[in-house]
Design a protein around this motif. Structure first.
Motif, mmCIF file in Angstrom:
data_model
loop_
_atom_site.group_PDB
_atom_site.id
_atom_site.type_symbol
_atom_site.label_atom_id
_atom_site.label_comp_id
_atom_site.label_asym_id
_atom_site.label_seq_id
_atom_site.Cartn_x
_atom_site.Cartn_y
_atom_site.Cartn_z
ATOM 1 N N GLU A 3 0.836 -1.192 0.000
ATOM 2 C CA GLU A 3 0.000 0.000 0.000
ATOM 3 C C GLU A 3 0.868 1.239 0.000
ATOM 4 N N LEU A 4 0.468 2.218 -0.809
ATOM 5 C CA LEU A 4 1.100 3.526 -0.848
ATOM 6 C C LEU A 4 0.017 4.548 -0.554
ATOM 7 N N VAL A 5 0.279 5.426 0.400
ATOM 8 C CA VAL A 5 -0.725 6.403 0.806
ATOM 9 C C VAL A 5 -0.113 7.800 0.745
ATOM 10 N N GLU A 6 -0.677 8.649 -0.118
ATOM 11 C CA GLU A 6 -0.200 10.022 -0.238
ATOM 12 C C GLU A 6 -0.929 10.930 0.736
ATOM 13 N N SER A 7 -0.257 11.993 1.123
ATOM 14 C CA SER A 7 -0.873 13.040 1.927
ATOM 15 C C SER A 7 -0.136 14.345 1.649
ATOM 16 N N ALA A 24 4.777 4.096 2.587
ATOM 17 C CA ALA A 24 4.762 2.769 1.979
ATOM 18 C C ALA A 24 4.642 1.700 3.059
ATOM 19 N N SER A 25 3.899 0.645 2.729
ATOM 20 C CA SER A 25 3.707 -0.438 3.697
ATOM 21 C C SER A 25 4.862 -1.441 3.653
ATOM 22 N N ARG A 26 5.768 -1.264 2.668
ATOM 23 C CA ARG A 26 6.947 -2.107 2.551
ATOM 24 C C ARG A 26 8.168 -1.219 2.514
ATOM 25 N N PHE A 27 9.291 -1.707 3.047
ATOM 26 C CA PHE A 27 10.505 -0.908 3.123
ATOM 27 C C PHE A 27 10.847 -0.351 1.743
ATOM 28 N N ILE A 28 11.001 0.972 1.670
ATOM 29 C CA ILE A 28 11.159 1.619 0.381
ATOM 30 C C ILE A 28 12.410 1.182 -0.364
ATOM 31 N N ARG A 29 13.436 0.745 0.352
ATOM 32 C CA ARG A 29 14.647 0.282 -0.325
ATOM 33 C C ARG A 29 14.463 -1.092 -0.978
ATOM 34 N N SER A 30 13.330 -1.742 -0.700
ATOM 35 C CA SER A 30 13.084 -3.038 -1.327
ATOM 36 C C SER A 30 12.577 -2.909 -2.762
ATOM 37 N N PHE A 31 12.206 -1.694 -3.159
ATOM 38 C CA PHE A 31 11.716 -1.465 -4.525
ATOM 39 C C PHE A 31 12.875 -1.137 -5.459
ATOM 40 N N TYR A 114 2.795 -0.616 -8.224
ATOM 41 C CA TYR A 114 2.018 -0.159 -7.071
ATOM 42 C C TYR A 114 1.779 1.350 -7.147
ATOM 43 N N TRP A 115 0.553 1.743 -6.813
ATOM 44 C CA TRP A 115 0.150 3.143 -6.898
ATOM 45 C C TRP A 115 -0.615 3.561 -5.659
ATOM 46 N N GLY A 116 -0.432 4.814 -5.294
ATOM 47 C CA GLY A 116 -1.256 5.392 -4.251
ATOM 48 C C GLY A 116 -2.569 5.888 -4.831
ATOM 49 N N GLN A 117 -3.397 6.431 -3.956
ATOM 50 C CA GLN A 117 -4.731 6.874 -4.378
ATOM 51 C C GLN A 117 -4.722 8.272 -4.976
ATOM 52 N N GLY A 118 -3.637 9.004 -4.786
ATOM 53 C CA GLY A 118 -3.510 10.338 -5.357
ATOM 54 C C GLY A 118 -3.803 11.445 -4.365
ATOM 55 N N ALA A 119 -3.154 12.577 -4.584
ATOM 56 C CA ALA A 119 -3.358 13.768 -3.756
ATOM 57 C C ALA A 119 -3.516 14.969 -4.674
#
Length: 125
Positions: A3-7, A24-31, A114-119
Motif C-alpha cells: 500500500e502507498l498512501v499520499e498526503s 509505503a507499507s513495505r521498506f522503500i529500499r526493497s523497490f 504499485y500506486w497510491g490513491q492520489g493527492a
C-alpha cells in the motif's frame, strides 16, 4: 499486498510551496524505484521525479527540475516531494508509485506496479 498512501496535497497561490508525503507499507529500499507522477484534467499521467534506492540516484523531468525535490525518510518509510515556486501548470492529482522492475523507462507509468490513491494539488494564479 503493498500500500502507498499520499498526503499533503492542497491549494496554494502561484509561487507557494507544498510537500507531498507517500507512506509505503513495505521498506522503500526493497523497490527497484519509487516515483511521483501527476495527472492534470484531460491529460495523460506524466512522470515528475524518481528515486533508485540501489544507487541513491534521483532524477526529475525538466518541467520541475530546480523547483521540486524528492527525498526519503527511512525512519518513517516515507517518500517526500517538496514543491517550491509552484505554478498553475503544476495543478494535478499527484501519485506515488513503486516499481519492482529492473531497467525499463522511468517515465512510463506502465513500469510501476504499485500506486497510491492520489493527492490533489491546486495552484491558483
Amino acid at each position: 499486498q503493498v500500500e502507498l498512501v499520499e498526503s499533503g496535497g492542497g491549494s496554494v497561490q502561484a509561487g507557494g510551496s507544498l510537500t507531498l508525503s507517500c507512506a509505503a507499507s513495505r521498506f522503500i529500499r526493497s523497490f527497484n524505484s519509487m516515483a511521483w507522477f501527476r495527472q492534470a484534467p484531460g491529460k495523460e499521467r506524466e512522470a515528475v521525479a524518481v528515486f533508485w534506492p540501489r544507487n541513491d540516484v534521483t532524477d526529475y523531468v525538466n518541467a520541475v527540475r530546480g523547483r521540486f525535490t524528492l527525498s526519503l525518510d527511512y525512519t518513517d518509510n516515507l517518500v517526500l516531494l517538496q514543491m517550491n515556486s509552484l505554478e498553475p501548470e503544476d495543478t494535478a492529482i499527484y501519485y506515488c508509485a513503486a516499481s519492482i522492475k529492473s531497467g525499463g523507462n522511468w517515465y512510463a507509468a506502465s513500469d510501476y506496479r504499485y500506486w497510491g490513491q492520489g493527492a490533489q494539488v491546486t495552484v491558483s494564479s
